[in-house]
Design a protein around this motif. Structure first.
Motif, PDB file in Angstrom:
ATOM      1  N   ARG A   1       1.359  -1.301  -0.130  1.00 49.63           N
ATOM      2  CA  ARG A   1      -0.065  -0.176   0.151  1.00 49.63           C
ATOM      3  C   ARG A   1       1.134   1.191   0.467  1.00 49.63           C
ATOM      4  N   ASP A   2       1.786   0.609   0.735  1.00 53.25           N
ATOM      5  CA  ASP A   2       2.865   2.333   1.191  1.00 53.25           C
ATOM      6  C   ASP A   2       3.848   2.670  -0.703  1.00 53.25           C
ATOM      7  N   THR A   3       4.109   1.535  -1.056  1.00 55.17           N
ATOM      8  CA  THR A   3       4.380   1.685  -2.342  1.00 55.17           C
ATOM      9  C   THR A   3       4.131   2.072  -3.868  1.00 55.17           C
ATOM     10  N   ARG A   4       2.534   1.800  -3.543  1.00 55.91           N
ATOM     11  CA  ARG A   4       1.664   2.247  -3.864  1.00 55.91           C
ATOM     12  C   ARG A   4       0.874   3.345  -4.057  1.00 55.91           C
ATOM     13  N   THR A   5       0.842   4.089  -3.067  1.00 54.63           N
ATOM     14  CA  THR A   5       1.240   6.090  -3.145  1.00 54.63           C
ATOM     15  C   THR A   5       2.117   6.222  -2.969  1.00 54.63           C
ATOM     16  N   GLU A   6       3.608   5.477  -2.527  1.00 52.19           N
ATOM     17  CA  GLU A   6       4.778   6.759  -3.918  1.00 52.19           C
ATOM     18  C   GLU A   6       4.524   6.545  -5.270  1.00 52.19           C
ATOM     19  N   LEU A   7       4.360   5.130  -5.431  1.00 52.86           N
ATOM     20  CA  LEU A   7       4.075   5.005  -7.429  1.00 52.86           C
ATOM     21  C   LEU A   7       2.616   6.639  -7.959  1.00 52.86           C
ATOM     22  N   GLU A   8       1.948   6.599  -7.302  1.00 51.68           N
ATOM     23  CA  GLU A   8       1.334   7.701  -7.554  1.00 51.68           C
ATOM     24  C   GLU A   8       1.431   9.390  -6.999  1.00 51.68           C
ATOM     25  N   SER A   9       2.072   9.759  -5.992  1.00 49.50           N
ATOM     26  CA  SER A   9       2.806  10.337  -5.740  1.00 49.50           C
ATOM     27  C   SER A   9       4.033  10.962  -6.876  1.00 49.50           C
ATOM     28  N   LYS A  10       4.800   9.802  -7.394  1.00 45.50           N
ATOM     29  CA  LYS A  10       6.038  10.388  -8.845  1.00 45.50           C
ATOM     30  C   LYS A  10       5.050  10.553 -10.074  1.00 45.50           C
ATOM     31  N   LYS A  11       3.833   8.961 -10.425  1.00 46.83           N
ATOM     32  CA  LYS A  11       3.529  10.013 -10.922  1.00 46.83           C
ATOM     33  C   LYS A  11       2.622  11.101 -11.569  1.00 46.83           C
ATOM     34  N   LYS A  12       2.154  11.668 -10.301  1.00 44.73           N
ATOM     35  CA  LYS A  12       1.572  12.846 -10.771  1.00 44.73           C
ATOM     36  C   LYS A  12       2.560  14.104  -9.954  1.00 44.73           C
ATOM     37  N   GLU A  13       3.778  13.667  -9.734  1.00 40.32           N
ATOM     38  CA  GLU A  13       5.154  14.988 -10.031  1.00 40.32           C
ATOM     39  C   GLU A  13       5.324  15.070 -11.466  1.00 40.32           C
ATOM     40  N   ILE A  14       5.700  13.194 -11.937  1.00 39.15           N
ATOM     41  CA  ILE A  14       6.123  13.427 -12.920  1.00 39.15           C
ATOM     42  C   ILE A  14       5.407  14.695 -14.292  1.00 39.15           C
ATOM     43  N   GLN A  15       3.927  13.422 -13.884  1.00 39.71           N
ATOM     44  CA  GLN A  15       3.037  14.395 -14.950  1.00 39.71           C
ATOM     45  C   GLN A  15       2.969  16.650 -14.744  1.00 39.71           C
ATOM     46  N   GLY A  16       2.789  16.057 -13.685  1.00 42.07           N
ATOM     47  CA  GLY A  16       3.134  17.748 -13.068  1.00 42.07           C
ATOM     48  C   GLY A  16       4.064  18.610 -13.556  1.00 42.07           C
ATOM     49  N   LYS A  17       5.268  17.544 -13.546  1.00 49.19           N
ATOM     50  CA  LYS A  17       6.868  18.533 -14.496  1.00 49.19           C
ATOM     51  C   LYS A  17       6.721  18.644 -15.961  1.00 49.19           C
ATOM     52  N   LEU A  18       5.466  17.815 -16.133  1.00 55.52           N
ATOM     53  CA  LEU A  18       5.702  17.612 -18.101  1.00 55.52           C
ATOM     54  C   LEU A  18       4.298  19.104 -18.279  1.00 55.52           C
ATOM     55  N   ALA A  19       3.506  19.381 -17.532  1.00 57.25           N
ATOM     56  CA  ALA A  19       2.317  20.060 -17.708  1.00 57.25           C
ATOM     57  C   ALA A  19       3.130  21.558 -17.681  1.00 57.25           C
ATOM     58  N   GLN A  20       3.375  21.582 -16.484  1.00 55.49           N
ATOM     59  CA  GLN A  20       4.600  23.236 -16.390  1.00 55.49           C
ATOM     60  C   GLN A  20       5.749  23.170 -17.803  1.00 55.49           C
ATOM     61  N   ALA A  21       5.873  22.242 -18.183  1.00 58.81           N
ATOM     62  CA  ALA A  21       7.123  22.180 -19.548  1.00 58.81           C
ATOM     63  C   ALA A  21       6.145  22.729 -20.763  1.00 58.81           C
ATOM     64  N   GLN A  22       5.716  22.261 -20.886  1.00 57.82           N
ATOM     65  CA  GLN A  22       4.098  21.992 -22.031  1.00 57.82           C
ATOM     66  C   GLN A  22       3.827  23.853 -21.127  1.00 57.82           C
ATOM     67  N   LYS A  23       3.121  24.327 -20.894  1.00 61.26           N
ATOM     68  CA  LYS A  23       2.820  25.684 -20.191  1.00 61.26           C
ATOM     69  C   LYS A  23       4.011  26.511 -20.679  1.00 61.26           C
ATOM     70  N   LEU A  24       4.848  26.260 -20.524  1.00 67.61           N
ATOM     71  CA  LEU A  24       6.198  27.236 -21.222  1.00 67.61           C
ATOM     72  C   LEU A  24       6.355  26.881 -22.032  1.00 67.61           C
ATOM     73  N   LEU A  25       6.211  26.037 -23.084  1.00 69.30           N
ATOM     74  CA  LEU A  25       6.688  26.357 -24.176  1.00 69.30           C
ATOM     75  C   LEU A  25       5.437  26.666 -25.371  1.00 69.30           C
ATOM     76  N   ASN A  26       4.106  27.105 -24.433  1.00 67.77           N
ATOM     77  CA  ASN A  26       2.940  27.579 -25.378  1.00 67.77           C
ATOM     78  C   ASN A  26       3.000  28.862 -25.380  1.00 67.77           C
ATOM     79  N   THR A  27       4.421  28.886 -24.354  1.00 66.68           N
ATOM     80  CA  THR A  27       4.711  30.579 -24.288  1.00 66.68           C
ATOM     81  C   THR A  27       5.690  30.864 -25.544  1.00 66.68           C
TER      82      THR A  27
END
Length: 345
Positions: A170-196
């Motif tokens: 359960r702890d590892t799956r929580t970590e997985l979800e956290s890392k997934k959100k972190e990765i997607q968040g970084k890429l979303a920020q990069a996309q937002k900057l690219l759009n500028t």
């Protein structure tokens, strides 16, 4: 061994997967990141920020990969322990049935004898210490009781281990979800900057990416031989993936992150290596000097060991470098990532 000169590029359909623009490549399909070069110190402003976000996303991807691997291993452990506990419980139920039959027979004949009370006791160990009572039991009854005690202890231990593994899972799956959100968040920020960026700036970035792909297709790898047949086979498999897109968490065959490419390639050679770049860094014989590397050796990059590729010969690395890029050859010296050491599998 035959020359390692770069083979004929794959089909146009493969090589144009991500060349439209670097921005389009980051279009967040719920996947995308694990091995970006360090930001170029000559870049300024938005581009430097995008490079940094890509780097952070790729570092988080290797942590995600590690958590995913742990989750898979833990799930197997939990399943095994639960299966063993179920089998043990079935055995115990059978023993209880036999003991119950003895008790029923004695009750019908005038009461339950001390020997059967012993078998039914919540603390049979204490009773077994009393030799006078043990003497009243048949050899079969003693054997049943001892087997029951042993299996009961094993069952409790297996259930305890399963509970611990389940918590870890359960702890590892929580970590997985956290890392997934972190990765997607970084890429979303990069996309937002690219759009500028302006259309002209986006076109320039896309041309830089295409130029890197064209340079890869012209790479001269020299004529060095691999250190072993398995390394040669793995390297050949990786070469067949040139032009495939970088996708975070991907292990092929149509897309890869950095460690996904290396682990997939060795799997094609019949060799199992760990999933993450950090684990691959200690998976074989360490080679400290670039000059001692042979084609097919792994190259570990960055101080946190978050990037890995194949040494391709002639000072080149074959790798899946970053979001928006393809599997390609690049000069190690110009990759922007510090070389840590090589690994010979």
């Amino acid at each position: 061994m035959a020359s390692h000169r770069r083979p004929k590029p794959p089909s146009q359909a493969r090589t144009t997967v991500l060349t439209a623009t670097a921005a389009a490549a980051v279009a967040l399909s719920a996947q995308s990141a694990s091995a970006d070069p360090l930001p170029d110190p000559n870049k300024k402003g938005v581009e430097a920020q995008i490079d940094r976000l890509y780097e952070e996303a790729t570092q988080a991807t290797e942590k995600y990969n590690g958590a995913k691997e742990r989750a898979g291993s833990l799930q197997k452990d939990v399943d095994s322990l639960q299966d063993a506990a179920a089998r043990k419980q079935a055995d115990l139920n059978g023993l209880r049935d036999r003991i119950g039959a003895i008790a029923a027979a004695q009750y019908r004949s005038g009461g339950i004898a001390p020997s059967v009370q012993l078998l039914l006791s919540s603390d049979p160990d204490a009773y077994l210490d009393q030799a006078s009572l043990v003497d009243q039991l048949s050899a079969r009854e003693v054997s049943d009781l001892q087997r029951f005690q042993s299996q009961q202890r094993d069952l409790l231990q297996q259930r305890s281990q399963a509970a611990t593994k389940l918590k870890d899972l359960r702890d590892t799956r929580t970590e997985l979800e956290s890392k997934k959100k972190e990765i997607q968040g970084k890429l979303a920020q990069a996309q937002k900057l690219l759009n500028t960026l302006s259309a002209k700036e986006k076109a320039r970035i896309a041309e830089e990416e295409e130029r890197a792909n064209r340079a890869s297709s012209r790479t001269d790898l020299g004529n060095e031989s691999s250190a072993s047949s398995r390394a040669a086979e793995a390297f050949a498999a990786a070469k067949s993936r040139v032009g495939m897109p970088y996708v975070w968490g991907a292990t092929g065959p149509g897309s890869f992150d950095c460690s996904g490419l290396t682990s997939w390639a060795f799997k094609q050679a019949g060799v199992s290596i760990p999933r993450t770049s950090q684990a691959q860094a200690s998976a074989g014989t360490r080679i400290n000097s670039l000059g001692d590397l042979k084609p097919g050796d792994l190259i570990i990059m960055r101080t946190d060991l978050s990037h890995v590729g194949f040494y391709a010969g002639n000072g080149q690395i074959l790798h899946s470098p970053k979001p928006g890029a393809q599997v390609r050859y690049e000069s190690i010296a110009r990759s922007g990532m510090p070389f840590m050491w090589g690994v010979r599998i």
